[in-house]
Motif scaffolding. Sequence first.
Motif, PDB file in Angstrom:
ATOM      1  N   ILE A 125      -2.240  -4.322   7.006  1.00 28.50           N
ATOM      2  CA  ILE A 125      -1.075  -5.185   7.190  1.00 28.50           C
ATOM      3  C   ILE A 125      -0.109  -4.586   8.202  1.00 28.50           C
ATOM      4  O   ILE A 125       0.418  -5.286   9.075  1.00 28.50           O
ATOM      5  CB  ILE A 125      -0.391  -5.445   5.837  1.00 28.50           C
ATOM      6  N   ARG A 126       0.134  -3.282   8.102  1.00 27.86           N
ATOM      7  CA  ARG A 126       1.045  -2.627   9.050  1.00 27.86           C
ATOM      8  C   ARG A 126       0.522  -2.730  10.487  1.00 27.86           C
ATOM      9  O   ARG A 126       1.305  -2.830  11.442  1.00 27.86           O
ATOM     10  CB  ARG A 126       1.237  -1.164   8.670  1.00 27.86           C
ATOM     11  N   ALA A 127      -0.806  -2.730  10.640  1.00 31.32           N
ATOM     12  CA  ALA A 127      -1.380  -2.822  11.987  1.00 31.32           C
ATOM     13  C   ALA A 127      -1.312  -4.240  12.545  1.00 31.32           C
ATOM     14  O   ALA A 127      -1.177  -4.437  13.757  1.00 31.32           O
ATOM     15  CB  ALA A 127      -2.831  -2.341  11.962  1.00 31.32           C
ATOM     16  N   GLU A 129      -6.598   0.953  13.601  1.00 31.85           N
ATOM     17  CA  GLU A 129      -5.983   0.627  14.888  1.00 31.85           C
ATOM     18  C   GLU A 129      -7.043   0.232  15.917  1.00 31.85           C
ATOM     19  O   GLU A 129      -6.826  -0.696  16.714  1.00 31.85           O
ATOM     20  CB  GLU A 129      -5.176   1.821  15.399  1.00 31.85           C
ATOM     21  N   ALA A 130      -8.183   0.917  15.898  1.00 31.14           N
ATOM     22  CA  ALA A 130      -9.237   0.619  16.873  1.00 31.14           C
ATOM     23  C   ALA A 130      -9.814  -0.777  16.655  1.00 31.14           C
ATOM     24  O   ALA A 130     -10.055  -1.517  17.620  1.00 31.14           O
ATOM     25  CB  ALA A 130     -10.338   1.666  16.786  1.00 31.14           C
ATOM     26  N   ALA A 131     -10.052  -1.143  15.405  1.00 32.25           N
ATOM     27  CA  ALA A 131     -10.620  -2.462  15.116  1.00 32.25           C
ATOM     28  C   ALA A 131      -9.641  -3.575  15.479  1.00 32.25           C
ATOM     29  O   ALA A 131     -10.037  -4.596  16.069  1.00 32.25           O
ATOM     30  CB  ALA A 131     -11.006  -2.551  13.640  1.00 32.25           C
ATOM     31  N   MET A 142     -19.595  -8.491  13.213  1.00 33.42           N
ATOM     32  CA  MET A 142     -19.206  -7.370  12.359  1.00 33.42           C
ATOM     33  C   MET A 142     -18.694  -6.208  13.187  1.00 33.42           C
ATOM     34  O   MET A 142     -19.266  -5.847  14.214  1.00 33.42           O
ATOM     35  CB  MET A 142     -20.397  -6.924  11.511  1.00 33.42           C
ATOM     36  N   LEU A 143     -17.600  -5.610  12.702  1.00 32.70           N
ATOM     37  CA  LEU A 143     -17.017  -4.423  13.314  1.00 32.70           C
ATOM     38  C   LEU A 143     -17.039  -3.282  12.305  1.00 32.70           C
ATOM     39  O   LEU A 143     -16.922  -3.509  11.099  1.00 32.70           O
ATOM     40  CB  LEU A 143     -15.559  -4.682  13.723  1.00 32.70           C
ATOM     41  N   THR A 144     -17.181  -2.068  12.792  1.00 32.44           N
ATOM     42  CA  THR A 144     -17.081  -0.913  11.915  1.00 32.44           C
ATOM     43  C   THR A 144     -15.611  -0.572  11.700  1.00 32.44           C
ATOM     44  O   THR A 144     -14.850  -0.455  12.660  1.00 32.44           O
ATOM     45  CB  THR A 144     -17.806   0.304  12.522  1.00 32.44           C
ATOM     46  N   LEU A 145     -15.212  -0.453  10.440  1.00 34.85           N
ATOM     47  CA  LEU A 145     -13.823  -0.171  10.128  1.00 34.85           C
ATOM     48  C   LEU A 145     -13.741   0.528   8.777  1.00 34.85           C
ATOM     49  O   LEU A 145     -14.339   0.090   7.798  1.00 34.85           O
ATOM     50  CB  LEU A 145     -12.995  -1.460  10.086  1.00 34.85           C
ATOM     51  N   ASP A 146     -12.991   1.612   8.736  1.00 32.70           N
ATOM     52  CA  ASP A 146     -12.719   2.353   7.509  1.00 32.70           C
ATOM     53  C   ASP A 146     -11.237   2.186   7.199  1.00 32.70           C
ATOM     54  O   ASP A 146     -10.382   2.711   7.920  1.00 32.70           O
ATOM     55  CB  ASP A 146     -13.071   3.832   7.699  1.00 32.70           C
ATOM     56  N   VAL A 147     -10.925   1.440   6.132  1.00 32.38           N
ATOM     57  CA  VAL A 147      -9.519   1.132   5.851  1.00 32.38           C
ATOM     58  C   VAL A 147      -8.721   2.353   5.412  1.00 32.38           C
ATOM     59  O   VAL A 147      -7.494   2.291   5.324  1.00 32.38           O
ATOM     60  CB  VAL A 147      -9.385   0.015   4.789  1.00 32.38           C
ATOM     61  N   THR A 148      -9.400   3.477   5.139  1.00 30.09           N
ATOM     62  CA  THR A 148      -8.680   4.701   4.775  1.00 30.09           C
ATOM     63  C   THR A 148      -8.304   5.543   5.993  1.00 30.09           C
ATOM     64  O   THR A 148      -7.701   6.604   5.853  1.00 30.09           O
ATOM     65  CB  THR A 148      -9.507   5.563   3.805  1.00 30.09           C
ATOM     66  N   SER A 149      -8.647   5.076   7.187  1.00 33.96           N
ATOM     67  CA  SER A 149      -8.382   5.819   8.425  1.00 33.96           C
ATOM     68  C   SER A 149      -7.444   5.032   9.326  1.00 33.96           C
ATOM     69  O   SER A 149      -7.761   3.917   9.757  1.00 33.96           O
ATOM     70  CB  SER A 149      -9.697   6.085   9.167  1.00 33.96           C
ATOM     71  N   ASP A 150      -6.295   5.616   9.645  1.00 37.72           N
ATOM     72  CA  ASP A 150      -5.359   4.966  10.558  1.00 37.72           C
ATOM     73  C   ASP A 150      -6.012   4.678  11.906  1.00 37.72           C
ATOM     74  O   ASP A 150      -5.845   3.588  12.474  1.00 37.72           O
ATOM     75  CB  ASP A 150      -4.122   5.846  10.778  1.00 37.72           C
ATOM     76  N   VAL A 207     -10.149  -6.658  18.434  1.00 42.71           N
ATOM     77  CA  VAL A 207      -9.984  -8.105  18.241  1.00 42.71           C
ATOM     78  C   VAL A 207      -8.908  -8.645  19.180  1.00 42.71           C
ATOM     79  O   VAL A 207      -9.077  -9.698  19.811  1.00 42.71           O
ATOM     80  CB  VAL A 207      -9.632  -8.420  16.772  1.00 42.71           C
ATOM     81  N   LEU A 208      -7.814  -7.917  19.315  1.00 41.29           N
ATOM     82  CA  LEU A 208      -6.735  -8.361  20.202  1.00 41.29           C
ATOM     83  C   LEU A 208      -7.159  -8.328  21.671  1.00 41.29           C
ATOM     84  O   LEU A 208      -6.743  -9.167  22.472  1.00 41.29           O
ATOM     85  CB  LEU A 208      -5.494  -7.496  19.997  1.00 41.29           C
TER      86      LEU A 208
END
Length: 270
Positions: free
Chosen positions: A111-113, A59-61, A47-55, A65-66
């Motif tokens: 998707i853009r990321a 980008e950090a998440a 599990m990763l912390t990610l807020d889909v409302t924050s650019d 992974v990459l």
Amino acid sequence: MNSKIALVTGASSGIGESTAQRLAQAGYTVYGTTRGAAPRPNKTVEMLTLDVTSDDSVEAAIAEVLRRHSRIDLLVNNAGFGVAPAAAEESSMEQARAIFDTNFFGMVRMIRAVLPHMRKQGSGRIVNIGSVLGFLPMPYMALYAATKHAVAGYSESLDHEMRTLGIRVSVIEPGYIKTSFDSNSLAPDLPLAMYEALRTALNARVKEVLLTAQGPEVVAETVLQAAMAAQPKLRYAAGTLAGRLRLLRRFAPASMVDAGIRKDLRLQAA
């Protein structure tokens, strides 16, 4: 299949959690995301912390992974929330913006990321969790239905753009699914007394239907089907009810669909 990399948003419970687990069982290396709360240990899904409302958070998440794998083969956009049954005018513009920022623009951010990396690797699958409310109306859930109509339209359009680049996009459309989603929906922030009795009745009806609804596993299986199909479809109905509603929308006269919706929700004839 050897360890394709999957990223599933909103994977701390319900459809997202079930999907992440099913993908891991099928052989994917799976990263799930959760908003705000500290990631909990998981033997099969990290599990990763990610807020889909924050650019920045998105980008950090993606970068993490990459950094670990240099690729992302599957993105499942599941993060979202609803507003409990309420009249459209009972939600403020702030509440309307909030639900679109998560349910629709959150998907767009993800998707853009991811797309530039999928384009570079020449392959990828994007699976967006929609709803039967992406092709049907839902009285007293207008904002949620609007976000899911937007998800469906965006998904279909994007799939046409990406096909020649080795990337396919599908939208999964479940009906009622037995999860904690409805209990976690926001209350309308501008409630009006004239709708109170109707809100109470509709909430009771939704709870009644959920008692016999299918579980999130049916959605997870459909996601896996879309992810692994040699020729994936644009839209998948997930579950028995969703399949029936898709056929009804396609073949039944509009007046019959309209009457059926009102009858099911026990609304007055009009």
